[in-house]
Design an enzyme around this catalytic site. Sequence first.
Site, mmCIF file in Angstrom:
data_model
loop_
_atom_site.group_PDB
_atom_site.id
_atom_site.type_symbol
_atom_site.label_atom_id
_atom_site.label_comp_id
_atom_site.label_asym_id
_atom_site.label_seq_id
_atom_site.Cartn_x
_atom_site.Cartn_y
_atom_site.Cartn_z
ATOM 1 N N TYR A 33 0.800 -1.216 0.000
ATOM 2 C CA TYR A 33 0.000 0.000 0.000
ATOM 3 C C TYR A 33 0.838 1.274 0.000
ATOM 4 O O TYR A 33 0.300 2.379 -0.110
ATOM 5 C CB TYR A 33 -0.919 0.033 1.228
ATOM 6 C CG TYR A 33 -2.126 -0.871 1.132
ATOM 7 C CD1 TYR A 33 -1.977 -2.253 1.042
ATOM 8 C CD2 TYR A 33 -3.406 -0.350 1.154
ATOM 9 C CE1 TYR A 33 -3.083 -3.081 0.972
ATOM 10 C CE2 TYR A 33 -4.516 -1.177 1.085
ATOM 11 C CZ TYR A 33 -4.348 -2.547 0.989
ATOM 12 O OH TYR A 33 -5.443 -3.359 0.917
ATOM 13 N N LYS A 41 4.091 -14.681 3.824
ATOM 14 C CA LYS A 41 4.348 -15.513 2.644
ATOM 15 C C LYS A 41 5.871 -15.572 2.474
ATOM 16 O O LYS A 41 6.415 -15.340 1.387
ATOM 17 C CB LYS A 41 3.626 -14.891 1.426
ATOM 18 C CG LYS A 41 3.573 -15.761 0.201
ATOM 19 C CD LYS A 41 2.789 -17.068 0.360
ATOM 20 C CE LYS A 41 3.042 -17.981 -0.831
ATOM 21 N NZ LYS A 41 2.528 -19.351 -0.627
ATOM 22 N N ASP A 85 -11.601 -9.690 5.809
ATOM 23 C CA ASP A 85 -12.908 -9.919 5.179
ATOM 24 C C ASP A 85 -13.350 -11.358 5.457
ATOM 25 O O ASP A 85 -14.535 -11.631 5.679
ATOM 26 C CB ASP A 85 -12.865 -9.678 3.660
ATOM 27 C CG ASP A 85 -13.274 -8.237 3.290
ATOM 28 O OD1 ASP A 85 -13.053 -7.321 4.102
ATOM 29 O OD2 ASP A 85 -13.810 -8.039 2.177
ATOM 30 N N ASP A 100 -5.772 -7.195 5.038
ATOM 31 C CA ASP A 100 -6.986 -6.751 4.346
ATOM 32 C C ASP A 100 -7.836 -7.964 3.973
ATOM 33 O O ASP A 100 -9.038 -8.023 4.242
ATOM 34 C CB ASP A 100 -6.575 -5.957 3.096
ATOM 35 C CG ASP A 100 -7.776 -5.509 2.277
ATOM 36 O OD1 ASP A 100 -8.743 -5.018 2.875
ATOM 37 O OD2 ASP A 100 -7.737 -5.665 1.036
ATOM 38 N N ASP A 135 -1.629 -18.703 2.461
ATOM 39 C CA ASP A 135 -2.524 -19.627 1.733
ATOM 40 C C ASP A 135 -3.078 -20.691 2.680
ATOM 41 O O ASP A 135 -4.280 -20.977 2.688
ATOM 42 C CB ASP A 135 -1.831 -20.242 0.500
ATOM 43 C CG ASP A 135 -0.389 -20.668 0.746
ATOM 44 O OD1 ASP A 135 0.125 -20.445 1.852
ATOM 45 O OD2 ASP A 135 0.231 -21.228 -0.180
#
Length: 341
Positions: A132, A179, A240, A236, A212
């Site tokens: 970002y 990751k 959700d 982010d 993942d």
Amino acid sequence: MTTIAVIPGDGIGPEVVEQALDTVEALGLDLDFERFDHVNAETFLSEGTALSDADFDRIRKTDGVLLGAVGDARLTHTDYARSVLLRLRFDLDLYVNYRPAKLLNDRLSPLRDETRRAIDCVVVRENTEGLYAGVGGVLRPETPYEMTMDAEINTHHGVSRIIDYAFSIARRSVCMVDKSNAVRFGGRLWQRHWREAADRHPHLETSHLYVDAAVMKLVEDPTRYDVIVANNSHGDILSDLTSQLAGGLGTSISANINGDTGFGLYEPVHGTAPDIAGQGVANPIGAILSAALMLERLGHAEQAGAVRRAVDEVIEAGRTTPDLGGTLGTRDVGAAIRAAL
Ligand code: NAD
Ligand code: IPM
Ligand code: MN
């Protein structure tokens, strides 16, 4: 006097913020609201900027910010979000994106297995760096030889403070999600700070997951998690998912916090929901509970608790918007919550 800056924004933002404000006002607290109704996509489209430097200075002087959501289908580039929401997060150094997810009612879980429904965790999302940060560029734009680059920024300062914050609020455990099996340098930086922080907190359970696997394990059994710490983009996405596991995006809350000063911008996790905007059916609970979190952090824990209990009661009675299976509109749900208060 405590002053709250209010930015309703776009789409369902103003619809849900209206209910949050009416609910806060019903509590009769000594609060002053400074409204920034012009900070929206319409202003950005007509004037090229929505949040002026003067607005920013006024907001900086308040005690907290309540925001609905920003976004508009006519603005497909990132400039608008970057000049409003991301500007506030970055320039006020609101480095913690605190996104709790607690199942509001058993009926709202999408999970079949009853023993695995009781999600009660917090995603602690790094809120000022990562993908970002806006570092990058483009070469030969709009040609067949176009080359774009968006750099993922990870700093010693940014990574260590968000991991420390995650440990500071943990009740049982902290899980770090990254990751680092694919992302070379930033991955190593997160891993190093993670191991150092874990060593400093031997009384807390710690675990690490690649992102993942993390989404798979969260769906398999969300009850295992207490605090999950992740970078900006992973946080982010994870939030959700945890929102939906806890009852739906329409009910989820967040605080963007400067962990040192405590200054916060409070907003539902959801966006402007263009598919239902203007229909009067948006769920106001995410905005109302975000306002309750703001009240709690401003020293009004009792009133925040009362709002939460009123929300629980209304959900239990099935007096909800269609996303939670009910037939009420945004205003009726707000009124039902105030009646239960
Ligand atoms: P969204 O969160 O707006 O909507 C996703 C889905 O959830 C939609 O089907 C929507 O109808 C539903 N939903 C969301 N909030 C709801 C509510 N309160 N009640 C009932 N249903 C609700 O995500 P999106 O569609 O990906 O994004 C739409 C716009 O919002 C985009 O411009 C995006 O950039 C912006 N956005 C802004 C914020 C923010 O301001 N913090 C957050 C997310 C997205
Ligand atoms: C959120 C939103 C924002 C984000 C968008 C609107 C830039 O999705 O608050 O989660 O990605 O941070
Ligand atoms: Mn998001």
